[in-house]
Design a protein around this motif. Structure first.
Motif, mmCIF file in Angstrom:
data_model
loop_
_atom_site.group_PDB
_atom_site.id
_atom_site.type_symbol
_atom_site.label_atom_id
_atom_site.label_comp_id
_atom_site.label_asym_id
_atom_site.label_seq_id
_atom_site.Cartn_x
_atom_site.Cartn_y
_atom_site.Cartn_z
ATOM 1 N N LYS A 104 34.036 44.957 51.858
ATOM 2 C CA LYS A 104 34.369 43.979 52.886
ATOM 3 C C LYS A 104 35.362 43.001 52.284
ATOM 4 O O LYS A 104 35.661 43.067 51.085
ATOM 5 N N LEU A 105 35.831 42.077 53.119
ATOM 6 C CA LEU A 105 36.809 41.094 52.647
ATOM 7 C C LEU A 105 36.346 40.406 51.370
ATOM 8 O O LEU A 105 37.120 40.193 50.433
ATOM 9 N N GLU A 106 35.058 40.074 51.305
ATOM 10 C CA GLU A 106 34.532 39.377 50.121
ATOM 11 C C GLU A 106 34.627 40.209 48.845
ATOM 12 O O GLU A 106 34.598 39.664 47.741
ATOM 13 N N ASP A 107 34.717 41.530 48.990
ATOM 14 C CA ASP A 107 34.717 42.408 47.815
ATOM 15 C C ASP A 107 36.122 42.756 47.322
ATOM 16 O O ASP A 107 36.278 43.310 46.233
ATOM 17 N N VAL A 108 37.128 42.479 48.140
ATOM 18 C CA VAL A 108 38.494 42.921 47.813
ATOM 19 C C VAL A 108 39.000 42.255 46.542
ATOM 20 O O VAL A 108 38.824 41.055 46.351
ATOM 21 N N THR A 109 39.633 43.048 45.669
ATOM 22 C CA THR A 109 40.246 42.486 44.466
ATOM 23 C C THR A 109 41.718 42.885 44.407
ATOM 24 O O THR A 109 42.090 43.979 44.848
ATOM 25 N N PRO A 110 42.539 42.002 43.848
ATOM 26 C CA PRO A 110 43.957 42.348 43.660
ATOM 27 C C PRO A 110 44.105 43.598 42.796
ATOM 28 O O PRO A 110 45.006 44.404 43.022
ATOM 29 N N GLU A 111 43.203 43.781 41.847
ATOM 30 C CA GLU A 111 43.295 44.928 40.933
ATOM 31 C C GLU A 111 43.176 46.256 41.697
ATOM 32 O O GLU A 111 43.932 47.193 41.453
ATOM 33 N N SER A 112 42.227 46.328 42.611
ATOM 34 C CA SER A 112 42.050 47.556 43.373
ATOM 35 C C SER A 112 43.248 47.810 44.292
ATOM 36 O O SER A 112 43.746 48.934 44.393
ATOM 37 N N LEU A 113 43.724 46.751 44.953
ATOM 38 C CA LEU A 113 44.892 46.891 45.832
ATOM 39 C C LEU A 113 46.094 47.379 45.039
ATOM 40 O O LEU A 113 46.822 48.276 45.468
ATOM 41 N N THR A 114 46.295 46.791 43.861
ATOM 42 C CA THR A 114 47.440 47.149 43.024
ATOM 43 C C THR A 114 47.359 48.596 42.559
ATOM 44 O O THR A 114 48.337 49.336 42.608
ATOM 45 N N LYS A 115 46.175 48.999 42.091
ATOM 46 C CA LYS A 115 46.023 50.364 41.589
ATOM 47 C C LYS A 115 46.298 51.394 42.692
ATOM 48 O O LYS A 115 47.016 52.368 42.484
ATOM 49 N N HIS A 116 45.733 51.159 43.868
ATOM 50 C CA HIS A 116 45.979 52.074 44.984
ATOM 51 C C HIS A 116 47.471 52.123 45.331
ATOM 52 O O HIS A 116 48.034 53.198 45.546
ATOM 53 N N PHE A 117 48.108 50.945 45.394
ATOM 54 C CA PHE A 117 49.521 50.892 45.780
ATOM 55 C C PHE A 117 50.392 51.587 44.730
ATOM 56 O O PHE A 117 51.315 52.337 45.073
ATOM 57 N N LYS B 129 40.601 35.628 52.119
ATOM 58 C CA LYS B 129 39.287 35.784 51.474
ATOM 59 C C LYS B 129 38.732 34.431 51.064
ATOM 60 O O LYS B 129 37.559 34.129 51.306
ATOM 61 N N ARG B 130 39.583 33.591 50.473
ATOM 62 C CA ARG B 130 39.122 32.278 49.992
ATOM 63 C C ARG B 130 38.704 31.372 51.148
ATOM 64 O O ARG B 130 37.753 30.601 51.034
ATOM 65 N N LEU B 131 39.455 31.468 52.257
ATOM 66 C CA LEU B 131 39.202 30.534 53.359
ATOM 67 C C LEU B 131 38.192 31.059 54.375
ATOM 68 O O LEU B 131 37.788 30.321 55.288
ATOM 69 N N LEU B 132 37.770 32.317 54.207
ATOM 70 C CA LEU B 132 36.866 32.922 55.194
ATOM 71 C C LEU B 132 35.607 32.072 55.474
ATOM 72 O O LEU B 132 35.247 31.878 56.644
ATOM 73 N N PRO B 133 34.946 31.543 54.445
ATOM 74 C CA PRO B 133 33.748 30.745 54.744
ATOM 75 C C PRO B 133 34.050 29.552 55.668
ATOM 76 O O PRO B 133 33.244 29.212 56.541
ATOM 77 N N LEU B 134 35.234 28.951 55.493
ATOM 78 C CA LEU B 134 35.613 27.812 56.337
ATOM 79 C C LEU B 134 35.948 28.254 57.756
ATOM 80 O O LEU B 134 35.627 27.556 58.730
ATOM 81 N N ILE B 135 36.600 29.409 57.861
ATOM 82 C CA ILE B 135 36.953 29.926 59.186
ATOM 83 C C ILE B 135 35.686 30.362 59.928
ATOM 84 O O ILE B 135 35.519 30.105 61.121
ATOM 85 N N ARG B 136 34.763 30.970 59.188
ATOM 86 C CA ARG B 136 33.467 31.363 59.776
ATOM 87 C C ARG B 136 32.722 30.133 60.295
ATOM 88 O O ARG B 136 32.096 30.170 61.361
ATOM 89 N N CYS B 137 32.803 29.075 59.516
ATOM 90 C CA CYS B 137 32.139 27.818 59.862
ATOM 91 C C CYS B 137 32.659 27.305 61.208
ATOM 92 O O CYS B 137 31.876 26.916 62.086
#
Lengths: 253, 253
Positions: A104-117, B129-137
């Protein structure tokens, strides 16, 4: 029917790539040259066995994130095909982060996005860039404005997961973004290389039983590649730039 | 009519971003809080001038490739909005390599592809991702299953260049692939955050006269942002996940 003088397949040590190689050398009219690219030829046991019985098959080291290996692979292919050029490039090698399957959005990392790309988008593009002179060379030997795999074609293996229209379940940020980038790359190539009569087509191989997928897969690699070769072999000018599944059905963007 | 209690705009020191900020604070019912994010607040002269006359405006340092700055920006926004959360995030900051405008396959470099992807795809996703908790709020304070910018929305500024269907001129590999990745990210977010009633919409601002574009641009930033704010303000559940131009026309994938 698929017919081409020379074909190069990336990621051919297992899964769809290996199956492409197997079926290509078993065709009634097999290619004169099949280049089976993979990261570690020394460990590709199945390919090694195939080579011993098929002199048309050449195993070549190619790692998508290692541009020196792409350059070296290009040189080796050049030496074999000479002025006939390369008819078909199948950009099959790719990466799927199995652990990101349910991210989910909370799990996304730049590292994974970069590796896939890096592997799914930049890699195939760099391979295509390196081999373009050879593919152009093959294209120049065709007649008029015909377009087909028998003349010159770039086949990019993508996924239905990279269809925005079809995306109803989210997740897999890295896989989806990198593969849709590949779809855009294919469209760019299709437009740019049309004057050269080089066909550029995207293929969705179906949900296959490979090391990459789980038990939910629907078909074997053999059941995917057999019709896929027919579909690739029957694509013409009107199919340039588009995305088809292994049965030849058009997939929306 | 656009109406929201709090809005955050990235890349707001110039171009469309600056124009968003200007028009937001001039609305008949302006937001209580407008967060103008940019890489170098110390050099953002126009923003500084606006702040002196508008206490609702807060300039915050945020650099898409610097995840520490994204974290710090998130903390600052949190302190201001408190339990009301953030209603609207406008992911506007982006990168366009002007020198790649006419690039062909032979010109493509991994460096350009990577830079575009980092800034145009990974960056906005990390901000979201960083702002999601605030947007959810903010979303939790709405009523029923309504969806709109007045409740909670993520607006991703993309480009018609990222439409595969519309791509008839190729070139711009880095820009096109990174922005279509953003389009996929928006669709993922739209599907994933639908149960939270957070609206996720893509906007194509038109060909504008900014530092990024050349003399071929068609409209001013003012002519783009004025209708764009109305379009954003009028998007509802049925528009979730889709791509619109600044006049509200749907753009195909």
């Amino acid at each position: 029917m698929f017919k081409a003088r020379s074909v190069l397949v990336t990621g051919s040590n297992r899964g769809i790539g290996l199956e492409f190689v197997k079926q290509l050398i078993q065709l009634p009219n097999p290619p004169e040259h099949v280049f089976a690219c993979c990261r570690s030829p020394e460990n590709a046991v199945e390919l090694k066995n195939l080579v011993s019985e098929n002199p048309s098959l050449k195993v070549i080291k190619l790692e998508l994130e290692d541009y020196t290996s792409i350059e070296e692979a290009g040189k080796q292919v050049e030496q074999v095909v000479g002025e006939n050029g390369l008819n078909v490039l199948i950009n099959n090698a790719g990466y799927f982060g199995v652990s990101e399957m349910n991210e989910k959005l909370e799990d996304v990392t730049p590292e994974s996005l970069t590796k896939h790309f890096n592997i799914n988008a930049i890699g195939p593009l760099m391979v295509t860039k390196r081999l373009l002179p050879l593919i152009r060379c093959a294209a120049q030997q065709g007649v008029g404005d015909e377009m087909s795999a028998s003349r010159a074609a770039i086949i990019n293996i993508t996924t239905k997961c990279a269809s925005i229209a079809d995306n109803g379940s989210a997740r897999m940020y890295g896989y989806r973004t990198s593969k849709i980038a590949l779809n855009m790359i294919n469209k760019n190539l299709a437009v740019e290389l049309k004057p050269d009569n080089i066909l550029c087509v995207l293929m969705h191989p179906g949900w296959m039983k490979t090391d990459m997928t789980g038990p939910n897969a629907l078909i074997t690699t053999e059941e995917s590649v057999r019709p896929m070769l027919d579909v690739i072999g029957s694509r013409r000018r009107e199919h340039n730039g588009l995305l088809f599944d292994y049965k030849g059905n058009l997939i929306p963007w």
